[in-house]
Structure formats: C-alpha cells, structure tokens
Design a protein around this motif. Structure first.
Motif, PDB file in Angstrom:
ATOM      1  N   CYS A 268      -1.060   3.378   5.200  1.00 53.75           N
ATOM      2  CA  CYS A 268      -1.930   2.288   5.615  1.00 53.75           C
ATOM      3  C   CYS A 268      -1.209   1.500   6.698  1.00 53.75           C
ATOM      4  O   CYS A 268       0.009   1.307   6.628  1.00 53.75           O
ATOM      5  CB  CYS A 268      -2.188   1.408   4.389  1.00 53.75           C
ATOM      6  SG  CYS A 268      -3.540   0.261   4.563  1.00 53.75           S
TER       7      CYS A 268
ATOM      8  N   GLU B 190      -6.362   3.348   7.761  1.00 55.79           N
ATOM      9  CA  GLU B 190      -5.972   4.109   6.574  1.00 55.79           C
ATOM     10  C   GLU B 190      -5.956   5.573   6.943  1.00 55.79           C
ATOM     11  O   GLU B 190      -6.862   6.049   7.632  1.00 55.79           O
ATOM     12  CB  GLU B 190      -7.037   3.959   5.496  1.00 55.79           C
ATOM     13  CG  GLU B 190      -6.879   2.803   4.572  1.00 55.79           C
ATOM     14  CD  GLU B 190      -8.079   2.801   3.642  1.00 55.79           C
ATOM     15  OE1 GLU B 190      -7.970   3.396   2.566  1.00 55.79           O
ATOM     16  OE2 GLU B 190      -9.121   2.258   4.038  1.00 55.79           O
TER      17      GLU B 190
ATOM     18  N   PHE C 287       0.807  -1.219   0.000  1.00 53.45           N
ATOM     19  CA  PHE C 287       0.000   0.000   0.000  1.00 53.45           C
ATOM     20  C   PHE C 287       0.841   1.270   0.000  1.00 53.45           C
ATOM     21  O   PHE C 287       0.453   2.255  -0.608  1.00 53.45           O
ATOM     22  CB  PHE C 287      -1.017  -0.017   1.147  1.00 53.45           C
ATOM     23  CG  PHE C 287      -2.117  -0.986   0.858  1.00 53.45           C
ATOM     24  CD1 PHE C 287      -3.074  -0.683  -0.094  1.00 53.45           C
ATOM     25  CD2 PHE C 287      -2.153  -2.220   1.474  1.00 53.45           C
ATOM     26  CE1 PHE C 287      -4.059  -1.591  -0.424  1.00 53.45           C
ATOM     27  CE2 PHE C 287      -3.133  -3.130   1.154  1.00 53.45           C
ATOM     28  CZ  PHE C 287      -4.094  -2.822   0.206  1.00 53.45           C
TER      29      PHE C 287
END
Ligand SMILES: [Zn+2]
Length: 317
Positions: A177, A198, A169
C-alpha cells in the motif's frame, strides 16, 4: 442569532449541511495490478478543522487523518464507521478521525498546547512522530451495537502519518500500500487530500507472459508517477480530480470509478449527552452548573449543548 428553544433542540445540532460530491474518486490502472483513491474533501476540510481551536500544526495532522480515513473507508464494504485512533505520549495525546459508510467525517484531537509551543520553539515544522511521540495507531470498523469491533493495532513507526499508515498496512495486510497525505492552510482556508495506491492480486486467466516481475515493475511505475503529485496540485480546488489522475497516470491508462461524496458528519445528539450527564453524581452536576445551566461541548464538532440543572441528574424533576 435566536437560540433554539430547548424543546426543539433534541436531535442534530446546528452544524453545516455540507456535502462534497466528488470527495473520493476511485480509480484503477488498466492491465496493471494497481487500484487507488484520490481524496479531496475541499472546503469541508476547512469547515471541520476551524470548529476546533487547537494549534495549526495539530489541526494540520488532523486534516491528514481525515483524508486518510475518508480514503480507506471508501475501499471497504461495511455499514457503520471506520476510524483511526492515534494515542501517544507527545504533545498530541489522542487523535481520532472517523468516516461512515456514507462518507460522514468527523475528528477529535486532544493536545497539550504548552507542549506544542515548546516543540515548535525547536522544531518549527514538527513531524507527526514528534507531535504524537511513542504510542500506537489503531484502525477499527464499528458496525454498531451488538456487533464486534474489528480492530488492528500497531506501534507508531515512521515520521509522517503517511509513513505510519503505510507501516500499518505492510504489517497487517497481504498487499503493498502506498499512501501520501496532504494538509495546508492557504488563502482559501484549510485543504487536505490523500492519494492511496494498493497493489491488488492479479487474477487468474492472464497470459503466460504476465510474470510476477511485470507486476513489480507496474507497481513501481505507479508509485513513481504518484510521487510526482504536488501539494499545490492536490489542494487546488480548480483542478478536477479526473484531470489530476490523467495528468499523473496517463501513460498507464487510468480508469475512473464512481466518485463518492464526503460530508460533515458529527453524530452527537442532545439525548446522548443528557445520557452521559445522568451518570454523574449530584455534587458534580451542581459543580458543573453555572447560573443554573450546564454546558457540554461535543468533542467532535465543538457544538455547545445547554441543559438546565434541574433537567438532569438523579434528582431531576
Ligand atoms: Zn458533535
């Protein structure tokens, strides 16, 4: 047990009709640029993992992968399936876990049990990196035939599957993340879980004192609080997800969203496997038949499908 007559055995195999109502609980922290999901498939984890006879260390990683895809799929707007595929040169050569938009979960893992045993002799608690070896990790969204598959691929980096997902990510997404995955076999069987945070973009219209550094601080506070979650807590069936989230984030004003269900979700069918058999040469089909019966096991749910030799192939009656 009575065998299902072949003429009835055309659609879904006899797999558990199990739904975990609050499998994924989304949340956000009020006035903080943070949203997250707490994933707890409960007894579903045991049902999914125990249909496979891979070594426990392999199933443990599969359980983490299931919790991960359940959490990530619930954050996307799509129709179809979201999947994780890990391919490496280690004892586990392939790990696939996927989750549909309706929360149907399944997985498939290919491991070399001799290589696993050899690894365990030196490393009783092997990491995901040791189990998978060098290779790549792919996340994809498949929205069915006639659509493009959206896929992102990265090299396997990090020791745990949590690290590997976070690496993915940070390289592919625009925002930070934080991922922690859990899986353990206890007295009640296998349980898995995931906590995913997130960092979301702060929208316009905030007050002028809402400086980016405040967002950094809030993100750091959230991940520090999230790190205090223990395996014993997240895998404890008698603690509700709401209780856990308030316990972790009470100082940050957590807001709980609508929970999403998770379910046993193999999509295999007798018709699909019959279609595969049709592509095999006659000699191979003859070779596969034992006492006139060909048995095909679904690699995801391990359900055995039986076909009469004369039912399939180019020379079928
Ligand atoms: Zn299946």
């Amino acid at each position: 047990m009575i065998d299902t007559p072949a003429f009835l055995d055309t659609n879904r195999p006899d797999t558990p009709n199990l739904v975990v109502e609050q499998g994924v609980v989304p949340f956000y922290l009020a006035s903080r640029p943070v949203r997250g999901r707490l994933v707890r498939p409960g007894v579903l984890t045991d049902t999914l993992l125990t249909r496979h006879d891979n070594p426990d260390v392999v199933l443990r990683l599969a359980g983490e992968a299931l919790a991960l895809v359940a959490g990530l799929a619930s954050a996307l707007k799509f129709k179809g399936s979201f999947s994780l595929q890990a391919k490496g040169d280690g004892p586990i050569s392939l790990l696939v876990a996927d989750c549909t938009d309706a929360g149907a979960l399944r997985f498939h893992v290919r491991s070399d049990d001799e290589k696993v045993a050899a690894l365990l002799r030196d490393h009783p608690h092997p990491t995901a990196a040791q189990l998978l070896g060098g290779g790549y990790l792919a996340f994809s969204v498949d929205q069915g035939p006639d659509t493009d598959i959206h896929q992102g691929i990265v090299e396997i980096r990090g020791e745990s599957l949590s690290d590997m997902a976070a690496h993915y990510f940070t390289t592919s997404e625009q925002h930070a993340c934080w991922v922690r995955l859990y899986c353990h076999k206890g007295d009640a069987g296998w349980r898995a879980g995931a906590l995913i945070l997130e960092r979301i973009a702060t929208e316009g219209g905030h007050t002028s004192d809402d400086a980016p550094e405040d967002g950094d601080d809030a993100w750091e506070t959230a991940t520090t609080l999230a790190s205090t979650l223990t395996e014993a807590e997240i895998l404890n069936d008698s603690l509700s997800s709401e209780t856990l989230l308030y316990r972790l984030f009470h100082s940050e004003d957590p807001c709980i969203g609508h929970p999403r269900a998770l379910a046993f979700g193999c999509r295999c069918s007798r018709a699909r496997l019959a279609g595969i058999l049709e592509t095999f040469p006659t000699d191979d089909l003859d070779h596969m038949a034992e006492d006139g019966t060909i048995t095909m096991n679904c690699s995801f749910c391990n359900h055995a499908f039986h076909f009469q030799r004369e039912e399939v192939g180019r020379d079928a009656a």
